[in-house]
Design an enzyme around this catalytic site. Structure first.
Site, PDB file in Angstrom:
ATOM      1  N   SER A 136       0.862  -1.183   0.000  1.00 39.66           N
ATOM      2  CA  SER A 136       0.000   0.000   0.000  1.00 39.66           C
ATOM      3  C   SER A 136       0.897   1.231   0.000  1.00 39.66           C
ATOM      4  CB  SER A 136      -0.958  -0.003   1.198  1.00 39.66           C
ATOM      5  OG  SER A 136      -0.255  -0.198   2.403  1.00 39.66           O
TER       6      SER A 136
ATOM      7  N   GLU B  12       1.069   5.531   0.793  1.00 39.86           N
ATOM      8  CA  GLU B  12       0.419   6.640   1.519  1.00 39.86           C
ATOM      9  C   GLU B  12       0.724   7.980   0.854  1.00 39.86           C
ATOM     10  OE1 GLU B  12       0.685   6.537   5.862  1.00 39.86           O
ATOM     11  OE2 GLU B  12       1.331   8.626   5.793  1.00 39.86           O
TER      12      GLU B  12
ATOM     13  N   ALA C 216      -3.155  17.320  11.652  1.00 40.05           N
ATOM     14  CA  ALA C 216      -3.434  17.410  13.086  1.00 40.05           C
ATOM     15  C   ALA C 216      -4.758  18.121  13.321  1.00 40.05           C
ATOM     16  CB  ALA C 216      -2.307  18.164  13.776  1.00 40.05           C
TER      17      ALA C 216
ATOM     18  N   HIS D  83      -7.212   8.287   6.369  1.00 35.95           N
ATOM     19  CA  HIS D  83      -6.787   8.335   7.765  1.00 35.95           C
ATOM     20  C   HIS D  83      -7.806   9.227   8.457  1.00 35.95           C
ATOM     21  CE1 HIS D  83      -2.227   7.564   6.888  1.00 35.95           C
ATOM     22  NE2 HIS D  83      -2.996   6.960   5.999  1.00 35.95           N
TER      23      HIS D  83
ATOM     24  N   ASP E  90      -1.639  13.610  15.433  1.00 34.21           N
ATOM     25  CA  ASP E  90      -0.577  14.360  16.096  1.00 34.21           C
ATOM     26  C   ASP E  90      -1.233  15.432  16.940  1.00 34.21           C
ATOM     27  OD1 ASP E  90       1.566  12.965  15.026  1.00 34.21           O
ATOM     28  OD2 ASP E  90       1.459  14.096  13.156  1.00 34.21           O
TER      29      ASP E  90
ATOM     30  N   ALA F  84      -6.971   6.935  20.024  1.00 35.09           N
ATOM     31  CA  ALA F  84      -7.430   6.207  18.840  1.00 35.09           C
ATOM     32  C   ALA F  84      -8.420   5.106  19.219  1.00 35.09           C
ATOM     33  CB  ALA F  84      -6.229   5.625  18.103  1.00 35.09           C
TER      34      ALA F  84
ATOM     35  N   TYR G  57       3.649   0.888  17.032  1.00 32.67           N
ATOM     36  CA  TYR G  57       4.958   1.536  17.243  1.00 32.67           C
ATOM     37  C   TYR G  57       5.992   0.539  17.743  1.00 32.67           C
ATOM     38  CZ  TYR G  57       2.004   5.549  16.676  1.00 32.67           C
ATOM     39  OH  TYR G  57       1.116   6.445  16.145  1.00 32.67           O
TER      40      TYR G  57
ATOM     41  N   HIS H  25       5.644   4.288  21.117  1.00 29.77           N
ATOM     42  CA  HIS H  25       5.169   5.659  20.884  1.00 29.77           C
ATOM     43  C   HIS H  25       5.849   6.607  21.875  1.00 29.77           C
ATOM     44  CE1 HIS H  25       2.490   9.160  20.958  1.00 29.77           C
ATOM     45  NE2 HIS H  25       2.268   8.843  19.692  1.00 29.77           N
TER      46      HIS H  25
ATOM     47  N   LYS I 101      -6.755  -1.112  21.514  1.00 31.28           N
ATOM     48  CA  LYS I 101      -7.323  -0.719  20.210  1.00 31.28           C
ATOM     49  C   LYS I 101      -7.830  -1.961  19.479  1.00 31.28           C
ATOM     50  CE  LYS I 101      -3.587   1.846  18.825  1.00 31.28           C
ATOM     51  NZ  LYS I 101      -2.799   2.896  18.126  1.00 31.28           N
TER      52      LYS I 101
ATOM     53  N   GLN J 124       4.656   2.650  12.586  1.00 31.25           N
ATOM     54  CA  GLN J 124       5.527   3.794  12.353  1.00 31.25           C
ATOM     55  C   GLN J 124       6.770   3.220  11.674  1.00 31.25           C
ATOM     56  OE1 GLN J 124       6.165   6.706  11.571  1.00 31.25           O
ATOM     57  NE2 GLN J 124       5.460   7.707  13.435  1.00 31.25           N
TER      58      GLN J 124
ATOM     59  N   PHE K 150      11.656  14.826  10.774  1.00 30.70           N
ATOM     60  CA  PHE K 150      10.441  14.033  10.901  1.00 30.70           C
ATOM     61  C   PHE K 150      10.626  12.930  11.944  1.00 30.70           C
ATOM     62  CE2 PHE K 150       7.057  11.344   8.962  1.00 30.70           C
ATOM     63  CZ  PHE K 150       6.074  12.305   9.006  1.00 30.70           C
TER      64      PHE K 150
ATOM     65  N   HIS L  42       3.797  -0.856   3.720  1.00 32.48           N
ATOM     66  CA  HIS L  42       3.012   0.366   3.513  1.00 32.48           C
ATOM     67  C   HIS L  42       4.023   1.502   3.348  1.00 32.48           C
ATOM     68  CE1 HIS L  42      -0.291   3.266   4.191  1.00 32.48           C
ATOM     69  NE2 HIS L  42       0.566   3.936   4.929  1.00 32.48           N
TER      70      HIS L  42
HETATM   71  P1  FAD Z   1      -3.097   6.307  20.325  1.00 21.55           P
HETATM   72  O1  FAD Z   1      -3.154   4.875  19.949  1.00 21.55           O
HETATM   73  O2  FAD Z   1      -4.316   6.929  20.872  1.00 21.55           O
HETATM   74  O3  FAD Z   1      -1.879   6.471  21.333  1.00 21.55           O
HETATM   75  C1  FAD Z   1      -1.292   7.724  21.603  1.00 21.55           C
HETATM   76  C2  FAD Z   1      -0.474   7.648  22.882  1.00 21.55           C
HETATM   77  O4  FAD Z   1      -1.355   7.621  23.991  1.00 21.55           O
HETATM   78  C3  FAD Z   1       0.391   6.389  23.001  1.00 21.55           C
HETATM   79  O5  FAD Z   1       1.559   6.733  23.727  1.00 21.55           O
HETATM   80  C4  FAD Z   1      -0.476   5.468  23.830  1.00 21.55           C
HETATM   81  O6  FAD Z   1       0.293   4.506  24.509  1.00 21.55           O
HETATM   82  C5  FAD Z   1      -1.157   6.464  24.768  1.00 21.55           C
HETATM   83  N1  FAD Z   1      -2.478   6.036  25.216  1.00 21.55           N
HETATM   84  C6  FAD Z   1      -3.412   5.366  24.520  1.00 21.55           C
HETATM   85  N2  FAD Z   1      -4.528   5.190  25.251  1.00 21.55           N
HETATM   86  C7  FAD Z   1      -4.293   5.775  26.453  1.00 21.55           C
HETATM   87  C8  FAD Z   1      -5.052   5.933  27.649  1.00 21.55           C
HETATM   88  N3  FAD Z   1      -6.284   5.446  27.758  1.00 21.55           N
HETATM   89  N4  FAD Z   1      -4.495   6.620  28.679  1.00 21.55           N
HETATM   90  C9  FAD Z   1      -3.236   7.119  28.585  1.00 21.55           C
HETATM   91  N5  FAD Z   1      -2.456   6.979  27.486  1.00 21.55           N
HETATM   92  C10 FAD Z   1      -2.985   6.320  26.430  1.00 21.55           C
HETATM   93  N6  FAD Z   1      -0.998  11.621  12.406  1.00 21.55           N
HETATM   94  C11 FAD Z   1      -1.819  12.522  11.840  1.00 21.55           C
HETATM   95  O7  FAD Z   1      -2.063  13.590  12.430  1.00 21.55           O
HETATM   96  N7  FAD Z   1      -2.409  12.281  10.618  1.00 21.55           N
HETATM   97  C12 FAD Z   1      -2.212  11.134   9.942  1.00 21.55           C
HETATM   98  O8  FAD Z   1      -2.768  10.940   8.858  1.00 21.55           O
HETATM   99  C13 FAD Z   1      -1.351  10.139  10.510  1.00 21.55           C
HETATM  100  N8  FAD Z   1      -1.133   8.966   9.881  1.00 21.55           N
HETATM  101  C14 FAD Z   1      -0.372   8.005  10.510  1.00 21.55           C
HETATM  102  C15 FAD Z   1      -0.234   6.756   9.893  1.00 21.55           C
HETATM  103  C16 FAD Z   1       0.508   5.750  10.506  1.00 21.55           C
HETATM  104  C17 FAD Z   1       0.632   4.403   9.842  1.00 21.55           C
HETATM  105  C18 FAD Z   1       1.154   6.005  11.768  1.00 21.55           C
HETATM  106  C19 FAD Z   1       1.976   4.947  12.423  1.00 21.55           C
HETATM  107  C20 FAD Z   1       1.021   7.251  12.375  1.00 21.55           C
HETATM  108  C21 FAD Z   1       0.255   8.257  11.763  1.00 21.55           C
HETATM  109  N9  FAD Z   1       0.068   9.506  12.360  1.00 21.55           N
HETATM  110  C22 FAD Z   1      -0.751  10.435  11.766  1.00 21.55           C
HETATM  111  C23 FAD Z   1       0.756   9.846  13.606  1.00 21.55           C
HETATM  112  C24 FAD Z   1      -0.109   9.567  14.847  1.00 21.55           C
HETATM  113  O9  FAD Z   1      -1.295  10.307  14.786  1.00 21.55           O
HETATM  114  C25 FAD Z   1       0.697   9.964  16.047  1.00 21.55           C
HETATM  115  O10 FAD Z   1       1.751   9.053  16.249  1.00 21.55           O
HETATM  116  C26 FAD Z   1      -0.092  10.205  17.327  1.00 21.55           C
HETATM  117  O11 FAD Z   1       0.792  10.817  18.255  1.00 21.55           O
HETATM  118  C27 FAD Z   1      -0.620   8.941  17.961  1.00 21.55           C
HETATM  119  O12 FAD Z   1      -1.664   8.438  17.258  1.00 21.55           O
HETATM  120  P2  FAD Z   1      -2.251   6.968  17.606  1.00 21.55           P
HETATM  121  O13 FAD Z   1      -3.424   6.772  16.776  1.00 21.55           O
HETATM  122  O14 FAD Z   1      -1.164   5.986  17.524  1.00 21.55           O
HETATM  123  O15 FAD Z   1      -2.658   7.231  19.120  1.00 21.55           O
END
Ligand code: FAD
Length: 285
Positions: free
Chosen positions: A14, A16, A51, A76, A108, A120, A142, A146, A162, A173, A213, A263
């Protein structure tokens, strides 16, 4: 390379994209990069969202263009900064377009300091309940942990949450150390998480932007790689061909380890990604 040639076990591919600023940019992306990469018959093209939903219109516009061109598109969807009703309307729109998979993200954190209090997992749960069985829900993983997670265990706990909320696949990542993926998959095994974890691949084409980045994303550039790249500071062509070799070798190792798919973070460019796919033996039509 046998992994990519064998149709029975061929890993998925895939690519992106991020949404260009205007319609002219979208048209250029469609006739250039998307058209070139279509030759590899990818499972889908995904489209990032900025973001706090900041590129939402652009994301939607590119997703629509891709769908109209006959491609599978995966939007996304980042939850931060949107109400449930806004998310619901957008997802209904995607469903009506025929979208089958959504990458669910927290997103982000915005640079204005307004941190999101949602994760998420909440988005996965919301979509799983509101649109049961209508989408495949994918999430981020990650292998290098993360940056907000205090430990590998905590990171895995939230990743598993999740999956329990309804995610059925993940994309990592990017990383340059295959061990990170191996240990991550071991942690998944121990946590009872058994979904396909596709490898996010970042081609190496520009030293400054990769370093910037990576620092932001918490992706490690190993010392040997950083020092080797420095030797190409004034040689862009040399850097790209060195990068293609390094990333091809990385992907070969990961596919041998059983990674189910690659990907590519294309940054809207096709050169390095397509050369890596070619080196790996993915057929080009
Ligand atoms: P989450 O899974 O919600 O996790 C975020 C952090 O919070 C982690 O450290 C996790 O351990 C912690 N956490 C989770 N749940 C809890 C809880 N209940 N209490 C306390 N801590 C918790 N960003 C963008 O803005 N736009 C994009 O299009 C985009 N595309 C991406 C595509 C891929 C394949 C990847 C790997 C990343 C992408 N990102 C994108 C980056 C991503 O949004 C960031 O890394 C963001 O900081 C975390 O997103 P997440 O969905 O992994 O978050």
């Amino acid at each position: 390379m046998s992994h990519a040639n064998d149709t029975a076990t061929r890993p998925s591919l895939s690519f992106e994209f991020f949404p260009p600023k205007d319609d002219a940019g979208i048209d250029r992306l469609m006739s250039g990069t998307a058209s070139r990469l279509s030759a590899f018959d990818p499972e889908y093209f995904s489209v990032t969202s900025g973001a706090g939903g900041s590129t939402r219109e652009g994301t939607q516009a590119l997703v629509e263009k891709l769908v109209r061109s006959g491609a599978n598109a995966v939007p996304h969807l980042s939850v931060g900064g949107s109400t449930d009703a806004e998310v619901g309307r957008l997802v209904e729109h995607y469903r009506n377009l025929g979208i089958q998979r959504i990458l669910c993200l927290r997103g982000d954190q915005p640079s204005d300091g307004n941190q999101h209090a949602v994760f998420a997992r909440d988005l996965v749960e919301q979509l799983h309940q509101r649109f049961p069985g209508q989408f495949e829900l994918s999430v981020a993983a990650y292998p290098e942990i993360h940056p907000d997670s205090a430990s590998a265990e905590e990171d895995m706990r939230y990743f598993a949450a999740k999956v329990h909320a309804g995610a059925s696949s993940a994309i990592t990542q990017y990383f340059y150390s295959p061990d990170a993926y191996e240990y991550f998959m071991e942690r998944c095994e121990k946590a009872g998480v058994h979904i396909p974890v596709h490898v996010g691949v970042m081609p190496i084409t520009n030293i400054d932007s990769l370093q910037r980045f990576s620092a932001k994303a918490g992706a490690d550039i190993p010392r040997w790689l950083s020092k080797s790249m420095a030797g190409y500071a004034d040689d862009e062509k040399g850097l790209v061909s060195f990068g293609v070799e390094v990333v091809t070798n990385l992907c070969e190792k990961l596919l041998t380890m059983g990674a189910p798919g690659l990907h590519f973070y294309t940054l809207n460019r096709w050169g390095a990604s397509s050369q890596i796919c070619r080196n790996l033996g993915f057929p080009e039509h």
